[in-house]
Structures are given as structure tokens and as C-alpha cells.
Design an enzyme around this catalytic site. Structure first.
Site: not given
Length: 437
Positions: A21-22, A25
């Protein structure tokens, strides 16, 4: 040891999902020329960190989340000192709104892709094992919850929400358990009867004492593995025997056989079994708990279907988005007062319990795929401090042409953090309460 395996699976699953997920980003931010100061899996205290280029990569001791620190962005770190300076070209705040929107959506997009890939891979590798509805030819066995809903043992389920039942597993589908005005159609005594699904069925099924299927296929059975030295072994039962009667009463169905053993706990019984086509009478002693000491072998014929890679991808996507659909329906029931949030919302303890104390690759990846989609859904909620909160403000900026002030964003972030901490506290407290009581 079971607890260690449970916790280990939880940490491994969350580390994979949070890390990806990170990463979504970070990669989007770097693509648009933003400076990423820190990429962290887990929260401080710090276990390990290493700086490569402009970015510090960190592993934290608390494995319940992670974060990416992007220069010039108001985030959960609440580090607003840099915002007092003039915007720099490499900062988040100096980039066009559409680029900032993609960066904030990056983690959600990666989690969705991860969920689809996991489900597609499982479908391709394992195929699909299911019980054709026609194999449940003896109907169902209804437990206490099933009987309260309106089922009777022996009912044959022929449709769910008016759609003909093809796979028995569809009885437990989210459309049936979470749908509004959902109902089952059963054949009973030659007639068709509709059974309405109560709005709080999922609450009942989540109770510790009743965490089981409310109906199961009724089945005949054979004697399976016999425990050495058990009453079954002493009685002369053999693997492959078919039980016909107990004390002269028909006992070919396993649910009937179990009930008779319970009624005769601690007593001597007479059984008639079929062995190699011949009837044989045997005497056996039932122990005080109503057992003889063997494992039954159900006589159900499951079907297996294999899928090509091309077939697996859309099926994986369907399963993945089905998780999001189930979450939306679940939240709808909570908001309508049809479901109890204390039984519908779980935290890390409940997730670890679902993973279980036995490691199985299929189960691990199935649950991890589900959690990836749940993480995507939860992060898309329009709550400040979540990705969805940032998306909400950026969408407003793109549509209106006006950017919210840094002061507004900072205060919104504080409110969002309070909401998230309250939700996390509730989930953890609820986990502890449900586990103890």
C-alpha cells in the site's frame, strides 16, 4: 504454539499489505518528482532503517500500519513546520491537483490490484472445489439458528433470492447473508416454501457459541479412521462399514446417528452395519460424551473445476470486488440498525483468530487477498487522515478550482486522527471483550 502461528500470520499478512500500500504512494510520488522523505512499514520505535538517496526506509516495531512521508504534505505525522516556508518544486503541495490525487489513490489502487492477483492466482492454481446442489439430495440439517430462521431438517434448498441453486456453497453467499429482503426457497413435503433471511443473521453467526453454519448438507456416511483402543475398535467396526440402524432404528444419516449416540451416552447399543454388501450386527459401548471413537467419512461427491489463466483473471476480479460489495452491504446494515457493530467490527485479535493456529497456504493467501480489498475499501472512506479524506479534498479542489487552506487541512487531519484512534480503540477493546466473554 498456536498463538505464535496466529500472530506470525497476522504480522506477515499485514506487512505484505501495508508494504505494498505504502509502496503505491511512494512510487506515484517519485514518478511525479515529489521528494519522499521516509517509507515506513510499522510504527516506531524503530527496529531498522537505511537511507538510500533522499528516502529513509524504516521498519517499525508496531506492525499495525505504515506511512510514507512526502515533502510538503499535511499527513498523520502532523509535521507542519515546512509548510511555513515557500513551496518548493519537489513538494507535494506545489504539484497539480490531478497528480496529488493519483498519489493519494496509489495505495488503494495497489491494494485492489494485489487482491485481484491473489484471487486470480488461487483460482488458477487450486481451481474450484464445490458441492453441486443436486448432491445435497437428502436436504439439509438445520442447527438451532437454522431452525429459528425457519429451516427444518430435510428441507431441500432449491433457490437463493429466486435464483436456482447450482452450488450448495451459495447458501452462505454474501447476497444471501447481507442482501436486503433476502430469502431461500426450499422444497418441503412436495411444496415450495420461502424462508426470509433475518436482518441480524450475521450477528447471530458471529457469536462464539454459534459460530457455525446454520444449515449443512444432510449426508450418509461410512466408518472412516478408527482410533486405536476405542469402543469402536472393541466393537469390531471396520473402515468402510455403513451404519444402518442403532437399537433397531434407522441411523443411515450422520446427524441421526450422532443424536442416538448422545441419547445413549454411557450405555450399550446394538448396531447393524453393512460390510461388503452383507448386514452384520455389532454391540458397542458409547462413552460418557456420546462417542464411539472413529472419524466419519461423508458420502458427498464434490466437484472440481480447473480454470485457465485467462479465465482465472476475471474470476479473481469478481471475487475481489465481491469483498468490497460485502463490506458496503455490511456497513449499510450497521447504519440501518440491522447489525450490531460490536459483532461486525473486529481488530487485530479477531483477524489473527481468523488466520488460525495452523498454517495453510491456501487459507493464508485467501484471507490476505480479502484483507487487501478491505484495506482498499477502508482507506477510501472520506475520513480525514485516510487516503479517502485526501481524495475528497482534492476532488473538491479540482471541481471548484479552489484549494483548501493548509490551516484547514491541518485541523481536518487532527479531527481525522481522533476519529481513527477512537475506531481503533473500539476495535481492540471489542476484540478483547469478545475473546474474554
Amino acid at each position: 504454539m498456536d498463538i505464535v502461528i496466529m500472530v506470525g500470520q497476522l504480522i506477515l499478512g499485514l506487512t505484505i499489505l501495508v508494504g505494498l500500500h505504502e509502496l503505491g504512494h511512494m512510487l506515484a510520488a517519485k514518478w511525479f518528482g515529489m521528494r519522499v522523505e521516509k517509507y515506513a512499514i510499522g510504527f516506531p520505535p524503530k527496529i531498522f532503517s537505511k537511507k538510500f538517496g533522499e528516502t529513509e526506509y524504516m521498519l517499525g516495531m508496531i506492525p499495525l500500519g505504515g506511512f510514507v512521508k512526502i515533502s510538503g504534505m499535511v499527513d498523520e505525522s502532523m509535521d507542519t513546520e515546512a509548510l511555513k516556508q515557500e513551496p518548493q518544486p519537489w513538494e507535494f503541495r506545489s504539484k497539480p491537483a490531478w497528480q496529488r490525487l493519483i498519489v493519494m489513490m496509489g495505495g488503494i489502487i495497489v491494494n485492489v490490484i494485489t487482491g485481484i492477483v491473489i484471487y486470480a492466482a488461487l483460482t488458477y492454481h487450486y481451481g474450484e472445489s464445490y458441492l453441486p446442489a443436486k448432491e445435497a439430495r437428502y436436504g439439509v440439517v438445520a442447527n438451532e439458528i437454522g431452525q429459528e430462521i425457519g429451516f427444518q431438517t430435510g428441507d431441500k434448498i432449491v433457490a437463493v433470492n429466486g435464483k436456482e441453486l447450482e452450488k450448495f456453497e451459495d447458501v452462505y453467499s454474501m447476497d444471501a447473508l447481507l442482501g436486503r429482503n433476502a430469502y431461500y426457497t426450499v422444497e418441503r413435503d412436495g411444496k415450495r416454501v420461502n424462508i426470509q433471511v433475518p436482518a441480524n443473521l450475521m450477528d447471530r453467526l458471529s457469536d462464539k457459541e454459534e459460530r457455525m453454519f446454520f444449515v449443512q448438507p444432510r449426508q450418509t456416511f461410512q466408518i472412516g479412521e478408527i482410533q486405536a483402543g476405542s469402543n469402536a475398535a472393541k466393537a469390531g467396526l471396520q473402515t468402510g462399514d455403513h451404519v444402518l440402524t442403532v437399537n433397531g432404528q434407522d441411523a443411515k444419516f450422520f446427524d441421526v446417528f450422532q443424536k442416538m449416540l448422545q441419547q445413549n451416552a454411557g450405555k450399550q447399543i446394538t448396531m447393524q452395519v453393512e460390510r461388503e454388501g452383507k448386514p452384520i450386527k455389532l454391540g458397542a459401548k458409547v462413552d460418557s460424551e456420546g462417542h464411539l471413537g472413529f472419524f466419519p467419512k461423508p458420502m458427498l461427491n464434490y466437484a472440481t473445476r480447473d480454470y485457465s489463466l485467462g479465465e482465472s483473471i476475471p474470476l479473481g476480479a469478481e471475487q475481489a470486488f465481491g469483498v468490497i460489495s460485502a463490506n458496503i452491504k455490511g456497513f449499510g446494515k450497521i447504519f440501518r440498525g440491522e447489525a450490531d457493530p460490536t459483532k461486525s467490527i473486529g481488530g487485530p485479535i479477531k483477524i489473527a483468530q481468523i488466520y488460525g493456529g495452523h498454517f495453510d497456504w491456501f487459507k493464508f493467501w485467501s484471507l490476505t487477498g480479502m484483507l487487501s480489498m478491505v484495506l482498499a475499501f477502508m482507506n477510501f472512506l472520506p475520513i480525514p487522515a485516510l487516503d479517502g479524506g485526501h481524495v475528497m479534498f482534492l476532488t473538491y479542489e479540482i471541481v471548484s478550482g479552489r484549494k483548501p487552506s493548509d490551516n484547514f487541512l491541518e485541523n481536518a487531519q487532527k479531527v481525522g486522527m481522533v476519529i481513527l484512534l477512537c475506531l481503533m480503540g473500539f476495535a481492540i477493546f471489542n476484540d478483547v471483550f469478545q475473546t474474554i466473554f
